[in-house]
Enzyme design. Structure first.
Site, PDB file in Angstrom:
ATOM      1  N   ASP A  17      61.991  37.616  83.397  1.00  0.00           N
ATOM      2  CA  ASP A  17      61.774  38.523  82.258  1.00  0.00           C
ATOM      3  C   ASP A  17      60.474  38.121  81.570  1.00  0.00           C
ATOM      4  O   ASP A  17      59.980  37.003  81.748  1.00  0.00           O
ATOM      5  CB  ASP A  17      62.938  38.449  81.259  1.00  0.00           C
ATOM      6  N   SER A  18      59.942  39.050  80.774  1.00  0.00           N
ATOM      7  CA  SER A  18      58.757  38.726  79.990  1.00  0.00           C
ATOM      8  C   SER A  18      59.053  37.598  79.000  1.00  0.00           C
ATOM      9  O   SER A  18      58.137  36.896  78.583  1.00  0.00           O
ATOM     10  CB  SER A  18      58.291  39.966  79.219  1.00  0.00           C
ATOM     11  N   CYS A  80      64.128  42.776  83.606  1.00  0.00           N
ATOM     12  CA  CYS A  80      63.231  43.351  82.596  1.00  0.00           C
ATOM     13  C   CYS A  80      63.019  44.812  82.983  1.00  0.00           C
ATOM     14  O   CYS A  80      62.581  45.103  84.105  1.00  0.00           O
ATOM     15  CB  CYS A  80      61.905  42.593  82.624  1.00  0.00           C
ATOM     16  N   GLU A 165      61.914  38.166  70.175  1.00  0.00           N
ATOM     17  CA  GLU A 165      61.049  37.051  70.605  1.00  0.00           C
ATOM     18  C   GLU A 165      60.732  36.112  69.435  1.00  0.00           C
ATOM     19  O   GLU A 165      60.542  34.922  69.623  1.00  0.00           O
ATOM     20  CB  GLU A 165      59.736  37.580  71.198  1.00  0.00           C
ATOM     21  N   CYS A 199      66.633  47.844  77.610  1.00  0.00           N
ATOM     22  CA  CYS A 199      65.737  46.695  77.495  1.00  0.00           C
ATOM     23  C   CYS A 199      66.640  45.486  77.384  1.00  0.00           C
ATOM     24  O   CYS A 199      67.579  45.480  76.570  1.00  0.00           O
ATOM     25  CB  CYS A 199      64.861  46.813  76.251  1.00  0.00           C
ATOM     26  N   HIS A 201      66.284  42.706  76.113  1.00  0.00           N
ATOM     27  CA  HIS A 201      66.272  41.994  74.834  1.00  0.00           C
ATOM     28  C   HIS A 201      67.268  42.599  73.838  1.00  0.00           C
ATOM     29  O   HIS A 201      67.701  41.918  72.911  1.00  0.00           O
ATOM     30  CB  HIS A 201      64.884  42.091  74.177  1.00  0.00           C
TER      31      HIS A 201
HETATM   32  N1  DGL Z   1      63.237  42.524  78.365  1.00  0.00           N
HETATM   33  C1  DGL Z   1      62.145  43.440  78.625  1.00  0.00           C
HETATM   34  C2  DGL Z   1      62.704  44.790  79.042  1.00  0.00           C
HETATM   35  O1  DGL Z   1      63.851  44.845  79.481  1.00  0.00           O
HETATM   36  C3  DGL Z   1      61.239  43.447  77.432  1.00  0.00           C
HETATM   37  C4  DGL Z   1      59.899  43.942  77.733  1.00  0.00           C
HETATM   38  C5  DGL Z   1      58.825  43.468  76.805  1.00  0.00           C
HETATM   39  O2  DGL Z   1      58.388  42.341  76.971  1.00  0.00           O
HETATM   40  O3  DGL Z   1      58.387  44.252  75.968  1.00  0.00           O
HETATM   41  O4  DGL Z   1      62.038  45.798  79.002  1.00  0.00           O
END
Ligand code: DGL
Length: 284
Positions: A17-18, A80, A165, A199, A201
């Site tokens: 993931d990011s 992600c 984050e 997403c 997150h």
């Molecule tokens: N967890 C990522 C997703 O599912 C987040 C993406 C981001 O870094 O903006 O899209």
């Protein structure tokens, strides 16, 4: 000259993931299949990906996939949506055949859409995601393929990933931004009764989201669906299951400070974790 690819030995399953969002997917996968080895990588130094261009997300994601491959992973899950929406198809179709056609990269959008069967009474679905995911229309395209009778409305929530984050997801500022986007999507379509958190997150914001959605709303977090889908994939592909090592280990890597990662990840996972710093550069 054609590259020869021998089938490599078993390796951990890579989860990417990011940032921290993929931990919501990892914890469900780990719970369902504790016997496998996992390597989690959060590209926290370059998160969020959500507002970045197609080319940037593609290039960052490809770097991450190559990083996993150099660590012996044969199967990588892009936990992600933004990476799944913007990079997965190109990696599967353009890069994998050259890098190693025996390796696999899977995303999270398809398993989420597959899980929608029979969930909505009104047939009106809402999708919340990053700008990148929503602009790509990946959910509309997949839902249209699998459930053409469903009506889909989307809303980009650019502030939600930064709230997570930066560990602000349970602070008062989160209420403002969460309510704003819930109100907007329900204004666009008041008949929505099923809301996809598109997403990884966003499940961290679930307590706040639940305050602002009507009580009858199905709010879909992806983790358990992705985990079930991965289990099913490994059942249908025993040759890949054999190439995923099974010692029950879990390693965490971050491109940012390991200390920060440990603090944040422990809060998200409700257990202490150890993390190592790494850098993402092309090695292949
Ligand atoms: N967890 C990522 C997703 O599912 C987040 C993406 C981001 O870094 O903006 O899209």
């Amino acid at each position: 000259m054609k590259k020869e690819h021998s089938v490599s030995k078993a390796g951990a399953i890579g989860i990417f993931d990011s940032g921290y969002g993929g931990l919501t997917v990892l914890s469900e996968i780990k719970q369902l299949m504790p016997e496998f080895d996992y390597i989690y990588l959060g590209d926290n130094a370059r998160a969020p990906y959500g507002s970045r261009s197609f080319d940037t997300v593609y290039s960052f994601t490809l770097e991450a996939v190559e990083w996993f491959f150099t660590r012996g992973c044969n199967l990588v899950i892009l936990a992600c949506n933004t990476a799944s929406a913007k990079a997965l198809r190109s990696i599967q179709q353009i890069n994998l055949p050259n890098i190693d056609p025996n390796k696999r990269v899977l995303g999270v959008i398809r398993p989420t859409v597959e899980s929608l069967s029979g969930l909505s009474k009104t047939s009106h679905i809402g999708v919340l995601g990053t700008e990148g995911t929503i602009q790509s229309q990946s959910y509309e395209i997949e839902i249209n393929k699998l459930h053409p009778s469903l009506h889909v409305t989307s809303e980009a929530c650019p502030m939600w990933v930064p709230l997570v984050e930066n560990r602000e997801f349970d602070k008062p500022g989160a209420d403002y931004f969460v309510k704003q986007h819930i109100d907007r999507i329900l204004d666009k379509d008041p008949h929505i009764d099923t809301l996809i958190l598109g997403c990884t997150h966003y499940p961290l914001l679930l307590p706040v989201i639940n305050k602002y959605v009507p009580s009858h709303m199905n709010v879909i977090s992806q983790g358990s669906f992705v985990a079930e889908s991965l289990k099913d994939y490994l059942r249908r592909h025993p040759e890949m299951a054999e190439r995923c090592s099974k010692k029950g280990t879990l390693q965490y890597f971050t491109t940012e400070s390991p200390e920060k990662f440990k603090q944040h990840a422990s809060l998200f996972l409700h257990e202490d974790v150890d993390a190592e710093r790494t850098t993402l550069t092309r090695k292949l």
